[in-house]
Design an enzyme around this catalytic site. Sequence first.
Site, PDB file in Angstrom:
ATOM      1  CG  ASP A   8      34.891  46.993  21.733  1.00  0.00           C
ATOM      2  OD1 ASP A   8      35.190  45.717  22.178  1.00  0.00           O
ATOM      3  OD2 ASP A   8      34.241  47.981  22.531  1.00  0.00           O
ATOM      4  CG  ASP A  10      30.215  44.218  23.868  1.00  0.00           C
ATOM      5  OD1 ASP A  10      29.430  43.515  22.973  1.00  0.00           O
ATOM      6  OD2 ASP A  10      30.948  43.542  24.304  1.00  0.00           O
TER       7      ASP A  10
END
EC number: 5.4.2.6
Length: 221
Positions: A8, A10
């Site tokens: 991922d 963020d």
Amino acid sequence: MIKAVIFDLDGVIADTVELYYIATKRVADEIGVPFDRQLNQKLQGMSRQAMVEALLGEKAREWSEEEKRALGDRRGQYYRVLIEQLSPSDVLPGMIDLLRDIQRDGVPMALASSSSNASVVVERLGVRSFFDVIVDVKTITRMKPDPEIFLTAAKHLYVDPRFCVAIEDGEAGMKAIKQTNMFSVGIGNHLASLSPDWLVQRTEQLTWDELKVKFMQKAGQ
């Protein structure tokens, strides 16, 4: 054996979660609704529409669909201004070493981000060269917690999900990973209830050597 690692963006590669908080808080203050960092964490990985609905809460029915889209666009504009300030110094602790070690072993990597600005962010951070594939909202039809984004990343890397590691800090993202056969790595205590295969508190606790050990331990169970 780990054959691919999917990240991922963020809150994993960089603390853009705080930038989302600043942008969303600005919108919340402008329209007079409460918003805090706890809710911001829950919104990570959601679609823009779902984010606006959650932000408005019980007031959502008072807003037209067009007005909701405008709120999402406004928040997106605020966020894009903030990410222009990003630089390689904003990569979270330990992540450059982790990316380098994985790359050194010849293991392909993908980015699976719910952000439509993922490509811009990784360029600003100076980490684009580590990723063989970037999968974002422009290339999928279903958002986290649907597993599509992670399964699409594995498909583009030509790797069976059973041999993939997926790293997340968001609740929606972890729920998505748990629907696959991937080895799940969670960052932060807020993910404890979702029982990731390996839970760390901070990014600097993630090392390639330890990750390989954890993966093999689970494979041997």
